[in-house]
Design a protein around this motif. Structure first.
Motif, short mmCIF file in Angstrom:
data_model
loop_
_atom_site.label_atom_id
_atom_site.label_comp_id
_atom_site.label_asym_id
_atom_site.label_seq_id
_atom_site.Cartn_x
_atom_site.Cartn_y
_atom_site.Cartn_z
N MET A 1 0.83 -1.21 0.00
CA MET A 1 0.00 0.00 0.00
C MET A 1 0.86 1.26 0.00
O MET A 1 1.90 1.29 0.63
CB MET A 1 -0.90 0.00 1.24
N LYS A 2 0.40 2.25 -0.72
CA LYS A 2 1.16 3.50 -0.77
C LYS A 2 0.72 4.43 0.36
O LYS A 2 -0.41 4.39 0.81
CB LYS A 2 0.93 4.17 -2.11
N THR A 3 1.65 5.26 0.78
CA THR A 3 1.32 6.28 1.78
C THR A 3 1.54 7.67 1.18
O THR A 3 2.36 7.84 0.28
CB THR A 3 2.20 6.16 3.04
N ILE A 4 0.81 8.63 1.71
CA ILE A 4 0.90 9.99 1.20
C ILE A 4 1.63 10.86 2.19
O ILE A 4 1.44 10.74 3.41
CB ILE A 4 -0.53 10.54 0.97
N LYS A 5 2.48 11.73 1.67
CA LYS A 5 3.06 12.76 2.53
C LYS A 5 2.63 14.11 1.98
O LYS A 5 2.83 14.40 0.80
CB LYS A 5 4.58 12.67 2.53
N ILE A 6 2.01 14.90 2.83
CA ILE A 6 1.55 16.22 2.40
C ILE A 6 2.67 17.23 2.61
O ILE A 6 3.19 17.36 3.72
CB ILE A 6 0.28 16.63 3.18
N ILE A 7 3.03 17.91 1.55
CA ILE A 7 4.05 18.96 1.63
C ILE A 7 3.36 20.29 1.34
O ILE A 7 2.84 20.50 0.24
CB ILE A 7 5.20 18.68 0.64
N GLU A 8 3.32 21.16 2.34
CA GLU A 8 2.64 22.45 2.18
C GLU A 8 3.65 23.53 1.83
O GLU A 8 4.66 23.67 2.50
CB GLU A 8 1.97 22.86 3.50
N VAL A 9 3.31 24.31 0.80
CA VAL A 9 4.20 25.41 0.39
C VAL A 9 3.34 26.65 0.15
O VAL A 9 2.80 26.86 -0.94
CB VAL A 9 4.98 25.06 -0.91
N LYS A 10 3.24 27.49 1.18
CA LYS A 10 2.34 28.65 1.08
C LYS A 10 3.04 29.84 0.44
O LYS A 10 3.09 30.93 1.00
CB LYS A 10 1.83 29.02 2.47
N SER A 11 3.59 29.62 -0.73
CA SER A 11 4.29 30.70 -1.44
C SER A 11 3.41 31.22 -2.57
O SER A 11 2.84 30.43 -3.33
CB SER A 11 5.60 30.17 -2.02
N GLU A 12 3.30 32.54 -2.69
CA GLU A 12 2.49 33.10 -3.78
C GLU A 12 3.28 34.15 -4.57
O GLU A 12 2.72 34.92 -5.32
CB GLU A 12 1.20 33.71 -3.23
N ASN B 1 -5.56 14.57 9.46
CA ASN B 1 -5.09 13.77 10.59
C ASN B 1 -4.41 12.50 10.10
O ASN B 1 -3.57 11.94 10.78
CB ASN B 1 -6.27 13.32 11.48
N ASN B 2 -4.83 12.05 8.91
CA ASN B 2 -4.43 10.72 8.45
C ASN B 2 -3.09 10.66 7.74
O ASN B 2 -2.57 9.58 7.51
CB ASN B 2 -5.51 10.16 7.51
N HIS B 3 -2.57 11.81 7.34
CA HIS B 3 -1.32 11.78 6.57
C HIS B 3 -0.26 12.65 7.24
O HIS B 3 -0.57 13.64 7.89
CB HIS B 3 -1.58 12.29 5.15
N GLU B 4 0.97 12.24 7.03
CA GLU B 4 2.10 13.02 7.54
C GLU B 4 2.16 14.36 6.79
O GLU B 4 1.95 14.41 5.58
CB GLU B 4 3.38 12.21 7.29
N ILE B 5 2.44 15.43 7.53
CA ILE B 5 2.45 16.76 6.91
C ILE B 5 3.77 17.46 7.22
O ILE B 5 4.26 17.40 8.35
CB ILE B 5 1.32 17.66 7.46
N VAL B 6 4.32 18.14 6.22
CA VAL B 6 5.50 18.97 6.47
C VAL B 6 5.26 20.31 5.77
O VAL B 6 4.63 20.35 4.72
CB VAL B 6 6.80 18.26 5.99
N GLU B 7 5.72 21.39 6.39
CA GLU B 7 5.54 22.70 5.76
C GLU B 7 6.89 23.31 5.39
O GLU B 7 7.81 23.35 6.20
CB GLU B 7 4.77 23.64 6.71
#
Ligand SMILES: [Mn+2]
Length: 317
Positions: A1-12, A40-46
């Motif tokens: 099974m694959k897992t998701i990592k959320i990468i947030e980039v609040k650049s505009e 809640n379910n996925h790892e997040i990095v900003e």
């Protein structure tokens, strides 16, 4: 099974209209309103954004804020590289403006320098201007040119200053690899708002374009399969989703809307079908601007698409 990592980039800083940095928080508001556990379910990095530079004087008229955009892209590239190198992990990059995709795609290529990388670019725009051809100076319109390493000097209209040229070279060569992607390995989906300088380049390279009309004539599922077949020669594939691919009648919550786009349902079905492919390494979403919206509709649609994509990818074995 694959897992998701959320990468947030609040650049505009690559956009010409203010507000895209709020797009990620708008997606989170949508998730909360839906009572969803997605965040809640996925790892997040900003990744830190360079939005402070919006208050500075413009030094680089033909690539506004390019030093800061390069900074952000470099950080994104290393984070994406780390994610795609983790077995089974698929980064979902949530972006402000679309210039961040330069970092995302650099990171994938840095992780797999010897693999042929294809890109499915779902966007109303080609984003294939360079500092030499741009009418606006907004770097979000140059992402594909940086990725494919194209200055397009045949269609030059600007004379950028030395600092711009220096950072443009840096942006193109992140990770010491240029180009990251061949023009023949790009598929433009829903493309409909381009400039002559871009059209000339697309024609010169014979780049693959899938229009909204073609998608509908074929059927969304079949169109997705055809796009994947076209990229059969590629070992790995990235999906880049600019929400302005969708029609402004649904929501105008994006900085550069273009009429005659696809519906949110069509976008979700198309992306969902693409994600059946085992070659997909990564997904990104860009250009949600809640300051231009009514009732947060764009972010709600984007969140539904994101959730559908996440459900699909975790099913791929
Ligand atoms: Mn774009």
């Amino acid at each position: 099974m694959k897992t998701i990592k959320i990468i947030e980039v609040k650049s505009e800083i690559g956009a010409g209209t203010r507000g895209a940095s709020l797009g990620i928080d708008a997606i989170k508001i949508a998730a909360l309103d839906y009572g969803s556990k997605f965040f809640n379910n996925h790892e997040i990095v900003e990744i830190p954004a360079g939005n402070r530079s919006l208050f500075d004087l413009i030094h680089n008229e033909y690539a506004k804020h390019i030093p800061e955009i390069y900074d952000v892209a470099l950080k994104v590239a290393y984070e994406v590289k780390k994610a795609v190198e983790t077995p089974g992990m698929v980064p979902f990059v949530l972006e402000g403006d679309h210039s961040t995709s330069v970092g995302t795609i650099a990171g994938i290529k840095m992780a797999y320098p010897d693999k042929r990388l294809g890109v499915i670019w779902i966007d109303a725009h080609a984003d294939i201007h360079s500092p030499y051809t741009t009418p606006s100076g907004n770097v979000h319109g140059m992402a594909m040119a940086a990725i494919t390493g194209n200055d397009n000097l045949e269609n030059k209209i600007n004379e950028p200053v030395a600092e711009t040229k220096e950072y443009w070279e840096k942006l193109k060569t992140i990770g010491g690899i240029c180009p990251k992607v061949l023009p023949s390995d790009v598929v433009y989906v829903t493309l409909r708002d381009t400039e002559m300088q871009e059209d000339n380049l697309i024609r010169k390279f014979g780049m693959k374009v899938y229009t909204v009309a073609e998608m509908r004539a074929k059927g969304i599922e079949r169109a997705a399969v055809e796009v994947l077949n076209y990229l059969d020669k590629c070992d790995i594939i990235h999906i880049s989703f600019d929400v302005d691919s969708m029609d402004p009648s649904i929501s105008h919550g994006t900085g550069t809307p273009a009429k005659d786009g696809i519906s949110e349902r069509e976008a979700g079905n198309f992306i969902g079908r693409l994600l059946y492919s085992k070659k997909i390494t990564s997904f990104e979403i860009a250009e949600i601007n809640p300051t231009l919206d009514n009732e947060n509709i764009m972010a709600e649609n984007a969140f539904e698409i994101l959730q559908k994509a996440a459900n699909q990818i975790t099913r791929v074995v």
